[in-house]
Design a protein around this motif. Structure first.
Motif, mmCIF file in Angstrom:
data_model
loop_
_atom_site.group_PDB
_atom_site.id
_atom_site.type_symbol
_atom_site.label_atom_id
_atom_site.label_comp_id
_atom_site.label_asym_id
_atom_site.label_seq_id
_atom_site.Cartn_x
_atom_site.Cartn_y
_atom_site.Cartn_z
ATOM 1 N N ASN A 184 0.743 -1.149 0.034
ATOM 2 C CA ASN A 184 -0.090 -0.013 0.030
ATOM 3 C C ASN A 184 0.887 1.426 0.031
ATOM 4 O OD1 ASN A 184 -2.310 -1.360 -0.100
ATOM 5 N ND2 ASN A 184 -2.902 -1.255 2.000
ATOM 6 N N ARG B 222 0.474 6.674 -6.823
ATOM 7 C CA ARG B 222 -0.809 7.364 -6.980
ATOM 8 C C ARG B 222 -0.623 8.919 -7.074
ATOM 9 N NH1 ARG B 222 -6.041 4.956 -7.289
ATOM 10 N NH2 ARG B 222 -5.013 2.947 -6.453
ATOM 11 N N LYS C 255 2.119 1.863 -3.289
ATOM 12 C CA LYS C 255 0.977 2.307 -4.249
ATOM 13 C C LYS C 255 0.702 3.937 -3.997
ATOM 14 C CE LYS C 255 -1.962 -1.686 -4.429
ATOM 15 N NZ LYS C 255 -3.151 -2.015 -3.725
#
Lengths: 323, 300
Positions: free
Chosen positions: B80, B87, B83
């Motif tokens: 995460n 992003r 990520k």
């Protein structure tokens, strides 16, 4: 060595001039800053508050219309005032009370005080935006841990918290109380400053726990209570970031569309500073925003003066006054 | 009662004196009191820690799991955090935020020291009045200056740049001046006087005598200002506006969930990454923080 004798001074005019220039040079950052970033903007705000101003064209004289509108026609103004008063009236006493309580607990243990202190203090340093998002998640009605726990406890229709107008302000209050650490640290220092002998004397007199708090602890910490009251009220009027982030997240909009949704849900989080931002930077009503700002300034002043006035009755300075 | 069981009290000069031994009843009472105290403190600690536990747990959930009502990650999704970097341009936002925080802090420290020095270690007519004015500005709501400042920055074409967030810091900060002055006042006059006899100028006294002695206070204002600017949201919101290249972490995070349509797990991971430097700084400099906060409240 300081030469304060008159004759001595007259004999050294050049030195005196140099001294004055030194002082001026040392003070200059603040003098420039005060004139440029405080005094001029304050007066300009006052001027703008009597105009209609959209930033694109020049300000148009508008008399006291902004103030008339504020008090007689603008329904959102009173909503913002009511929300702000609510958060101050509940938030400030709770913050002070819980700070005293946690600080008092910290004075008790013989070992481990620093560990607990770290745990209580650290949340107050966290970035408000991150804290707001964390609490939005924790209190989110669908999957948030709080409502999961509440439904396990048998509350099948738990509150919507930030997502409903009834519980959004209490949720905001809980968010704020998570950050009482810095206030608590000041109270902790105040409590540790209370002379031990006073407690021992009270013990000999057979004073109860409450009596010891009321007659020994409380008088010693009243200056800190006073300080927290004043800063708490001032800060309350400026409450912005957490409410803004909560509203745009709940409404599902970005900063570019924020002006339409600040205060969501249902304007329940429309606090005074949020409203001021919306009027000024959302609707480009800079004149009206200036009037709101000047109003805020006067209310803050009145509150501070009132607090200072009443403080003479209940604040005890050990040294006998302001040092 | 044996001597070994007696409570020893150590005097400041190193000697010890024997204290009256405690009765078993008294000892039991103290033990219970101690257990009670720690139980209370632990319960309170849990309340303070729980939000962080929830945040960390959620930041490690899979997308799917974060849509459920489960409270503990299964499996742990360490990806995460990577990520989040994919992003949004986290490095750029961190760099922008760092620039603002570091440069503002330098500005505040450099400009506030001489002002605090003149307000505490030099005598002149009007000094008290000037100090009261500094105190008064401390109480001033920033809203009452913000509209004209915005207009000025618009005219200077500074909106959409970092300048409005940095430049004003170089003109002294009331809170820092106040805190430094309080500290400077505690330094004995004799030290400055000795330097004056040796022919030192005020500038030399400030930089060679006072500043080295005031390191704790300077560290405190530097930390407070760094943290304030690192966390600040209102300033960047006004002055950076919609220029995404100059977004700070606060700005980027505030609309992270809406703009990127992400689930709570990534939002919490991003929040954690934002808090991380603050946590690290806190642990490195906890004493400075605690002493600094104390200095603001009690000495006032």
């Amino acid at each position: 060595m300081r030469f304060t004798v008159g004759a001595e001074r007259r004999r050294r005019p050049r030195r005196n001039l140099k001294r004055r220039l030194t002082i001026l040079a040392f003070m200059s950052p603040w003098i420039v800053g005060f004139l440029g970033f405080i005094l001029y903007p304050m007066l300009a705000t006052l001027y703008f508050s009597f105009t209609k101003y959209d930033l694109l064209s020049n300000p148009i004289p508008y008399g006291i219309q902004n103030y008339v509108y504020m008090f007689t026609k603008d329904p959102d103004f009173w909503i913002a005032v009511r929300n702000t008063v609510w958060i101050i009236v509940w938030g400030v006493p709770l913050q002070i009370g819980l700070s005293i309580l946690t600080a008092w607990m910290l004075t008790k243990p013989k070992r481990g005080m620093k560990v607990y202190r770290t745990i209580f203090f650290m949340p107050s340093l966290a970035p408000p935006v991150a804290v707001a998002l964390a609490f939005l998640f924790i209190f989110n009605p669908e999957t948030g841990p709080i409502n999961v726990l509440l439904s396990h406890l048998g509350w099948h229709d738990p509150p919507l918290w930030f997502y409903g107008r009834q519980w959004s302000k209490p949720a905001m209050l809980i968010l704020g109380l998570w950050g009482i650490g810095s206030t608590m640290i000041i109270f902790l220092a105040g409590l540790l400053d209370v002379p031990r002998q006073l407690y021992e004397a009270a013990d000999i007199e057979g004073a109860s726990g409450w009596q010891k708090f009321r007659y020994v602890t409380w008088p010693s910490i009243t200056p800190v209570v006073f300080f927290s009251l004043v800063t708490g009220v001032i800060y309350g009027f400026q409450f912005f970031t957490q409410a803004y982030v909560s509203s745009i997240t709940v409404a599902g909009v970005t900063t570019t569309q924020a002006a339409t949704s600040v205060g969501s849900p249902n304007r329940s989080l429309l606090f005074y500073s949020v409203y001021l931002w919306q009027q000024g930077w959302g609707n480009f009503r800079m004149g009206y925003a200036s009037a709101l700002a000047w109003m805020l300034f006067m209310v803050t002043m009145v509150c501070t003066i009132l607090l200072v006035k009443t403080s003479k009755r209940w604040v005890h300075y050990a040294g006998g006054g302001f040092r | 009662m044996l001597t070994a069981e007696r409570q020893m009290i150590r005097l400041p000069d190193g000697r010890s004196i024997a204290h009256r031994p405690l009765s078993p009843a008294e000892r039991r009472r103290r033990l219970l009191a101690s257990i009670g105290t720690h139980a209370m403190l632990i319960a309170t600690s849990v309340m303070f820690l729980l939000p962080m536990v929830f945040v960390i747990a959620t930041s490690l959930m899979t997308d799917h799991q974060s849509l459920t009502r489960e409270l503990w990650p299964r499996p742990f999704e360490w990806g995460n955090f990577a990520k989040v970097f994919a992003r949004i341009d986290l490095l750029r936002f961190t760099w922008n935020t760092t620039q603002i925080a570091v440069l503002s802090t330098v500005g505040v420290v450099v400009s506030s020291i001489p002002v605090a020095y003149a307000l505490s270690r030099m005598r002149w007519r009007g000094r008290q009045a000037a100090f009261l004015l500094v105190l008064a500005t401390l109480m001033l709501p920033f809203q009452v200056t913000v509209v004209p400042l915005y207009v000025i920055f618009v005219r200077l074409h500074w909106i959409g740049s970092l300048k409005p967030l940095i430049v004003p810091s170089f003109f002294g900060d009331a809170f820092s001046i106040f805190l430094l002055r309080q500290f400077f006042l505690t330094i004995p006059d004799e030290l400055s006087d000795a330097a004056r006899v040796d022919g030192a100028s005020e500038w030399q006294i400030m930089t060679r005598v006072i500043v080295p002695l005031a390191k704790p206070a300077i560290a405190a204002i530097a930390l407070f200002n760094f943290l304030y600017n690192w966390n600040d949201f209102f300033g960047p919101l006004l002055y950076i506006g919609t220029n995404k290249h100059l977004y700070t972490l606060s700005l980027a995070l505030s609309e992270f969930r809406t703009v990127h349509h992400v689930e709570w797990n990534l939002t919490m991971a991003a929040s954690l990454l934002f808090m991380l430097p603050v946590i690290v700084i806190f642990f490195l400099a906890q004493r400075v923080f605690v002493e600094g906060v104390t200095l603001t409240g009690v000495k006032g």
